[in-house]
Design a protein around this motif. Structure first.
Motif, PDB file in Angstrom:
ATOM      1  N   ILE A 190       9.965  76.183  61.883  1.00  0.00           N
ATOM      2  CA  ILE A 190      11.319  75.892  62.369  1.00  0.00           C
ATOM      3  C   ILE A 190      11.142  75.097  63.660  1.00  0.00           C
ATOM      4  N   ASN A 191      11.463  73.839  63.613  1.00  0.00           N
ATOM      5  CA  ASN A 191      11.301  72.995  64.803  1.00  0.00           C
ATOM      6  C   ASN A 191      12.432  71.984  64.884  1.00  0.00           C
ATOM      7  N   PRO A 192      13.435  72.288  65.640  1.00  0.00           N
ATOM      8  CA  PRO A 192      13.535  73.415  66.559  1.00  0.00           C
ATOM      9  C   PRO A 192      14.361  74.586  66.019  1.00  0.00           C
ATOM     10  N   LEU A 193      14.008  75.766  66.559  1.00  0.00           N
ATOM     11  CA  LEU A 193      14.883  76.931  66.483  1.00  0.00           C
ATOM     12  C   LEU A 193      15.653  76.846  67.792  1.00  0.00           C
ATOM     13  N   ILE A 204      17.663  74.685  63.089  1.00  0.00           N
ATOM     14  CA  ILE A 204      18.325  73.416  62.765  1.00  0.00           C
ATOM     15  C   ILE A 204      17.389  72.440  62.045  1.00  0.00           C
ATOM     16  N   ASP A 205      16.182  72.879  61.774  1.00  0.00           N
ATOM     17  CA  ASP A 205      15.294  72.068  60.932  1.00  0.00           C
ATOM     18  C   ASP A 205      14.427  73.063  60.175  1.00  0.00           C
ATOM     19  N   SER A 206      13.844  72.622  59.074  1.00  0.00           N
ATOM     20  CA  SER A 206      12.938  73.514  58.347  1.00  0.00           C
ATOM     21  C   SER A 206      11.836  72.697  57.710  1.00  0.00           C
TER      22      SER A 206
HETATM   23 MN    MN Z   1      12.262  68.859  63.530  1.00  0.00          MN
END
Ligand code: MN
Ligand code: GDP
Length: 378
Positions: A190-193, A204-206
């Protein structure tokens, strides 16, 4: 198998990790299906397997319907790091207070898993690891014991999360571990949580990679399969009976047998070169295989020379030579080709190649060195 962001978020949602709903669109005409009450601002995001979409212009914040449409049309069809955008997702924007990095990876060297966390969210973690590794927490997870709540809290303390939010973060970390294990992943990232000003967390990303060897246990994953550009070529090669994996170097390799292919790549590295691919043409030596192999390798524009390394057993050297000559006739190859033939019907094979522009060598070492030199254009 890599999942796209929206697919990974579906999995997060199933396991109770908070995400905003993704509206997934596969063509411009589907824009009309978008609800009017989306709730702006929204984020318009390219769905590709490569990272760094934000920097490449594949992630845009839209404040109203018109902006959303404009960005959507811009992003759909664009190319990010060689991958064409064919799916775009529109999702409600999250109000970000701070971004974090969180991941779990399969860590073969340590016979287990490693959890990584950092306050430098949104950045590429490789860069953080290089420049300021102290900003990353590396937590080893013993697979027999698993990830325990106190581990999760340790992550919270490392990230300086306010006390009242530690429990919410711990739950997310434990869920991430559960989904990592239950789905045989080799990476869950997860970048970013992010944490919002109200103290809620959102992924917001996986990024997820499923161990291909475990696919048999997860038949339902097949529906998630979308091939990236490189994977499409690898898949096509497989259908033609070739095992092909694209790499980043400039010396194309055509070899019979996986072990010899590995040894050939090692040798190229040893003498200071970089292999452009792994390619095993397998045991049989139908000339068509040689044609297919060359055709596939030369699609990679980084390739500057080709090293063909054949150990004739079941594969006959004269068949390889015939295939090669046919391939050269059929596809106009301007690249220098170095070939080493040894074993069954070596003499016949070499005789066929005499007087051609191919560079025939008699050892692997010589072949590796010459193909590296030719790739450099010297
Ligand atoms: Mn990302
Ligand atoms: P990547 O570039 O491929 O890693 O795509 P990400 O989904 O991680 O998005 C890149 C960056 O865009 C994030 O680090 C955020 O700074 C920003 N971003 C993405 N989604 C949102 C959102 O919902 N709200 C806000 N404010 N920024 C976002």
């Amino acid at each position: 198998m890599k999942l796209l962001e929206y697919q990974g978020k579906e999995v997060f949602h199933r396991y109770g990790i908070p995400v905003e709903k993704c509206h997934v669109l596969k063509s411009v005409s589907e824009l009309k299906n978008m609800p009017d009450d989306l709730g702006y601002p929204v984020v318009v995001k390219a769905q590709v397997h490569v990272g760094g979409r934000g920097k490449a212009g594949g992630v845009k914040l839209a404040h109203n319907h018109e902006e959303m449409e404009t960005y959507f049309k811009e992003i759909m069809g664009m190319t990010i790091k060689g991958e064409k955008v064919e799916i775009v997702c529109v999702t409600q924007a999250v109000n970000i207070e701070k971004e974090f990095y969180l991941s779990i990876v399969l860590d073969r060297e340590n016979n287990g898993f490693t959890l990584m966390a950092s306050g430098e969210g949104g950045m590429e973690i490789e860069q953080v690891a290089k420049e300021s590794p102290e900003k990353i927490l590396f937590l080893h997870i013993n697979p027999l014991i698993g990830l325990l709540p106190y581990h999760a809290r340790e992550v919270g303390f490392f990230l300086n999360i306010p006390k009242e939010n530690i429990s919410a973060l711990s739950k997310i970390i434990l869920k991430l571990y559960t989904l990592f294990r239950e789905n045989d992943l080799t990476l869950a990232e997860i970048n970013p949580l992010v944490i919002t000003p109200k103290g809620d967390f959102y992924a917001i990303d996986s990024k997820m990679i499923i161990d291909d060897n475990a696919m048999i246990r997860h038949k339902d994953w097949e529906a998630y399969r979308t091939l990236s550009g490189d994977e499409k070529i690898e898949h096509e090669a497989k259908e033609k009976g070739l095992s092909y994996i694209k790499l980043d170097g400039n010396v194309g390799c055509i070899v019979n047998g996986a072990g010899l292919a590995m040894a050939t790549m090692d040798l190229i590295k040893k003498y200071g070169g970089n292999p452009a691919n792994f390619l095993d043409v397998g045991g049989s030596s139908r000339p068509q295989k040689m044609i297919d192999a060359i055709e596939i390798i030369t699609r990679d524009k980084n390739v500057k020379s080709i090293f063909i390394n054949i150990f004739g057993g079941i594969t006959r050297c004269d068949d390889i030579a015939k295939g090669l000559l046919q391939a050269i006739k059929k596809i106009n190859i301007e690249l220098p080709i170095v070939i080493r033939l040894t074993g069954t019907n070596e003499k016949e094979g070499k005789a066929l190649l005499e007087g051609t522009s191919l560079h025939t060598v008699s050892s692997m070492k010589e072949g590796a060195q010459l193909s590296i030199k030719l790739a450099k254009g010297v």
